[in-house]
Structure formats: C-alpha cells, structure tokens
Scaffold this active site. Structure first.
Site, short mmCIF file in Angstrom:
data_model
loop_
_atom_site.label_atom_id
_atom_site.label_comp_id
_atom_site.label_asym_id
_atom_site.label_seq_id
_atom_site.Cartn_x
_atom_site.Cartn_y
_atom_site.Cartn_z
CG PHE A 95 0.86 28.63 23.97
CD1 PHE A 95 0.75 29.26 22.73
CD2 PHE A 95 2.12 28.24 24.40
CE1 PHE A 95 1.87 29.49 21.94
CE2 PHE A 95 3.26 28.47 23.62
CZ PHE A 95 3.12 29.10 22.38
CD GLU A 118 1.01 34.09 22.34
OE1 GLU A 118 1.02 33.96 23.59
OE2 GLU A 118 2.03 34.35 21.67
CG ASN A 138 9.06 16.60 22.87
OD1 ASN A 138 9.98 17.42 22.84
ND2 ASN A 138 8.16 16.58 23.83
CG HIS A 157 11.20 23.97 22.47
ND1 HIS A 157 12.10 24.20 23.49
CD2 HIS A 157 10.12 23.39 23.06
CE1 HIS A 157 11.59 23.77 24.63
NE2 HIS A 157 10.39 23.29 24.40
N GLY A 158 11.89 27.55 22.40
CA GLY A 158 11.21 28.57 23.17
C GLY A 158 12.18 29.25 24.11
N GLY A 211 12.56 28.57 27.41
CA GLY A 211 13.16 27.62 28.35
C GLY A 211 12.95 28.08 29.79
#
Length: 533
Positions: A251, A253, A370, A446-447, A449
């Site tokens: 995304f 944002e 990653n 990282h977020g 999940g």
C-alpha cells in the site's frame, strides 16, 4: 498496452504438468477454457504460484499477471501447491545444502561446523510474543526452519504467521550457509516514510482521493535514469512494474500524527506534528520473484555454502533486487505526491536517491523487511575444565547470515509498524538494549501480521459484508482506494491481529520506544486498469 499475454498453465497439485499459452487479458472465461484444453482438465479456478486466487480484474493487471506468468489451474479445489514424488521428497531431505558442485547432507553439514565431528550445535528457537495470537502452524514452521543445517537461531516476532512452508514475521540466523527461500520472492520488500509539505489542517480527503490515479500502471518516465540514481539494475520488468505498488498487503498511505508519545525524542528527530506523512510498503515486484526462481530451478529449497560461486551469484542478484525495491518505493512516493501537489516526477532532476520530491517532501527513512545480510552475533559456549572441574563460559563474536522474512530491522533507526487497514500505525525507535536486541536477531515486527489466510478472509468477508464498497471508508474515517473487490475482502481489518498487542509485546521485551502514533487518512492499494479504446 497489448491485450495478449503469454502464460504457462500448470495443473493444481501437479505443477510439473505445464503447458504454454497466450490468453486475452479481457477474456477470463476464455483463459479458463484454454487452460482446460491445454491440461485436459475441467478448469474452474486460477491461482498464482504463491496460492493467491486470481480474478478477471487481476488478469487485466500486468503488474499482477506479467508476461510469462504461471497460472495454476484448478478443477474447483483450493490451492494445494506442488505435490512432490516420494523420490523428490527423499532427495530434498538429504541434499539440504549445496556448495559449488558437492551436495552436503544435513548430518555432514552440522558435523563440519567446528571440524571435529562433534555433536552438532543446537539451534535456539525463540518467540517474542506473550499477548499476540500465534498459530500452532507458525510454531511448527519455526521448528522446521531450526532443523536446517548450520542454523543457529530462529526468532518468531509478535506478528508471526504461517507462510508457504516457512514462517512470515521471523528472523533466522545461520552460519556459513545462505537460504534464499527464507527471504522469499519479494526480495527487498520494505517501507519508506516521507514527511510531506502538506499540513493536517488543510486536509481534503475527497478531493485527494479522486486525484490519486494510475499507481497500478507502469510509469511512463525515464526508468533507466531513475534506476541509475539508486545503482539499481535495469530489468525486463521496469516498464510495467517500476513505480507500482503491487497486490497483497502492499500500500501507499497518507497519515497524520494522532499522538506524540515521546515529545523529547519526537522533537530531536526533527519531526513536525502538523505535517502529513506518506508511508509506502512495496518491494521488488516480479523482478525479485525471478531471482528466487533462478535459485529454485537449479537448487530447489537447498541452501548455498556462503563461500560458493552459486551463493555469490545469488547475493549479487539479491542486492540488485534490494536496490530496485528501494527505487520502486521512492518512485511510488513521488508519483503519489505528484497526484496531490501537481509537482512533476522527473528522473533527470532526482537527487539524494529520491530523498526529496519536486514539491519539497523529504524521506525520513527506508528499510527492508525481506533480505539476507551478514551480521555479527555473540555466541557463548560452556566447557568443563578438567583441572578444576568447574564450568567456564567463552563468548565468541562470529559473523552469521541473518535472514529476515517479514521482519523490520532493529539496528538502523526509526521504523513504522503499521496496523491493518483503517487502524493506527506506530512510529518507533529501537532501544538497542543488550541482550534483548540480539536475542530478537536485531529484528522487530513489521506489521500486525495475518490472523486469517487470504482464502478464509475472502470467504468470511463476503459472507459478513455483502457490499464491498462499504469497506472503502474505515471506522477511523479514512479512505481506502481499492477497486479489486476480492482484495478488499482479503485485507479486511479482522483478518489481521491487533496492532496494540504487537506493540505491547515489543515493549515488554524492551525492544522499542514509541515515538508517535500515526492515523491513516488515505490508503491506496489499486484501481482498475483502464485501457484506451
């Protein structure tokens, strides 16, 4: 743009049954019919090799279905992946690490660690979570990763969830061996944050939402010059993919500052509570996948001895994909802000690796989620003293290979940990507190999940929300630009864990300080690509 696209049809569960074909992007039913004729099955559903079900809208989008894409064809069953023969499974179990030309079995690789043939060093498996929901399957995948030769540490972060064979939201540390599949196909996926020139008090959501167009289509500018500014390689995917967000959870944002949690730290970082911020989450698109496929075609899921020519070749391509991904995120940011400010995107005028846009917006950071890189770790080992019968502990610093798959770095400064669509995100500063940071493999969540896989999210989303359009405005009042209805359901907020639990776990393990809370205003995922008649 050409309506025709070359594809490879592969039968679901038997992906070694492959047939080439050319389909019309505008004729999804025709693609199914051709797939059935080619494979001699009754084709009803199409998937990507990663298991994402494809729709007619997806077929129209060259960033989702590029040239030479593999369409996995099902007779109606869910995606089941590649079913290997018993001989293949046995071979992959024994031939786990590959060097120049010599295959090394798991037992041999472990015993060669110290050259003595002694018992192999055990791998530490650690879960950084107390409140966050963790699936049993994700734990099993961590344990399976720990069984790989020369693996020293496997860390599950609070956003840990099952991947396709190996977990997402994890960091894995090996000695002398690189495992490309632990990085995955989207090499270099990560986030960049820009402080924009726009102010919170002058927000015009409806006007801006209408102005944001075309980020799913390839950039028509000078891609070669843009990539050169990042020392990134030119690829066959540049014209269709560079500057595009992609599918899945990617995304761009626009955000505002909801709350400053640490005034002193916030001010010391040169942040401004009145400014709006742009967070971009994307990666290397089809290019990264091509790099992984090169490895898989030759070695399967076997690792590479780090001093081998094959490892050096992979790392060279990997590092190029990392730079390409960074260039992609910056171009997305420039294009996004150009839609809102009218300032042009000019590759010839790019400076500081795209760190300043034409309207004056400034990059605050760019990080990768990653990747694989060399990192020093402290290893302690206990030994018995024959003279005093006492225990002594020796600490050694060794260079290891740190693989991150859906994990933010804790060793490069500020990061944003975003919630699900329509939830708050957190701007955090890693504490670098010893030994906690190293215990977490220098990594953070990282977020939020995933809590549900995409298939379940799609099914539950459609059953609970009959009109997908109602999902384009969130409970926080933010707008969501997503004209792919299936993707709207797949990314429904309930499909993700609670971001507050993720943040609380990271705080409890003394890994982060919250700098500020960010409120979503506009989340751009994809529009339908419109073709000129």
């Amino acid at each position: 743009m050409a309506d025709q696209v070359r594809v490879q049809f592969a039968e679901n569960g038997k992906q070694n049954n492959v047939r080439p074909g050319v389909v019309n992007r505008k004729d999804f039913a025709g693609a199914l019919k051709m797939a059935g004729n080619k494979l001699r099955i009754k084709a009803k559903r199409l998937f990507s090799k990663d298991g994402d079900e494809l729709t007619a809208q997806d077929l129209l989008d060259p960033s989702i279905v590029p040239d030479n894409f593999t369409l996995v064809v099902s007779t109606g069953a869910d995606f089941v992946g590649f079913v290997k023969s018993k001989e293949q499974k046995k071979k992959e179990a024994n031939d786990v690490v590959v060097g120049l030309h010599d295959l090394v079995t798991q037992e041999e690789a472990q015993k060669k660690d110290d050259g003595t043939g002694a018992e192999p060093i055990k791998c530490v498996v650690r879960l950084i979570a107390k409140r966050s929901l963790i699936e049993e399957e994700a734990i099993k995948q961590m344990e399976a990763t720990a069984q790989l030769p020369r693996m020293r540490m496997v860390v599950g972060l609070p956003d840990l969830h099952p991947g396709k064979g190996f977990p997402i939201g994890s960091a894995s540390v090996s000695e002398g061996v690189i495992y490309p599949h632990l990085v995955g196909a989207d090499i270099g996926c990560g986030m960049t944050l820009f402080r924009t020139t726009m102010k919170d008090k002058r927000t015009r959501l409806d006007q801006w939402t209408n102005a944001l167009q075309g980020l799913e289509q390839g950039w028509e500018g000078d891609t070669a010059t843009w990539l050169k500014a990042f020392n990134a390689p030119e690829t066959e995917f540049d014209n269709t993919s560079l500057g595009t967000i992609g599918s899945g959870n990617h995304f761009a944002e626009l955000q505002s500052i909801e709350k400053v949690a640490d005034e002193e730290l916030f001010n010391s970082l040169g942040l401004d509570a009145d400014s709006l911020y742009l967070l971009v989450h994307s990666g290397s698109r089809a290019y990264g996948e091509s790099v992984l496929n090169q490895h898989l075609d030759k070695h399967g899921h076997r690792g590479l001895l780090s001093d081998s020519d094959d490892a050096k070749h992979y790392l060279n391509l990997h590092d190029g994909a990392m730079r390409w991904a960074k260039a992609n995120r910056h171009l997305i940011a420039h294009r996004f802000l150009s839609c809102l400010t009218g300032a042009p995107v000019d590759a010839q005028a790019i400076t500081n690796e795209g760190g300043t846009t034409a309207d004056g917006s400034v990059r605050l950071f760019d990080v990768w989620h990653n990747c694989v890189s060399e990192k020093e770790f402290e290893l302690s080992s206990e030994s018995n003293s024959s003279e005093s019968s006492s225990h002594s502990s020796e600490v050694k610093v060794k260079k290891m290979w740190l693989h991150r798959k859906g994990a933010a770095p804790a060793d490069v400064g500020l990061v944003v940990i975003p919630g699900s669509r329509g939830h708050f995100s957190y701007l955090v500063q890693p504490t670098l507190a010893a030994p906690h940071t190293e215990d977490a493999a220098f990594s953070l969540a990282h977020g939020a999940g995933r809590k549900w896989n995409r298939g379940k999210a799609l099914q539950l989303g459609k059953s609970s929300t009959k009109k997908a359009d109602t999902l384009t405005t969130t409970e926080l009042g933010s707008r969501v630009i997503c004209e792919n209805k299936d993707l709207l359901y797949e990314e429904v907020p309930d499909a993700y864990k609670e971001i507050e639990d993720i943040i609380n776990d990271l705080q409890e393990f003394n890994l982060i300080k919250i700098v500020a809370v960010l409120r979503p205003l506009i989340t751009y995922k994809t529009r339908v690509i419109r073709y000129d008649k």
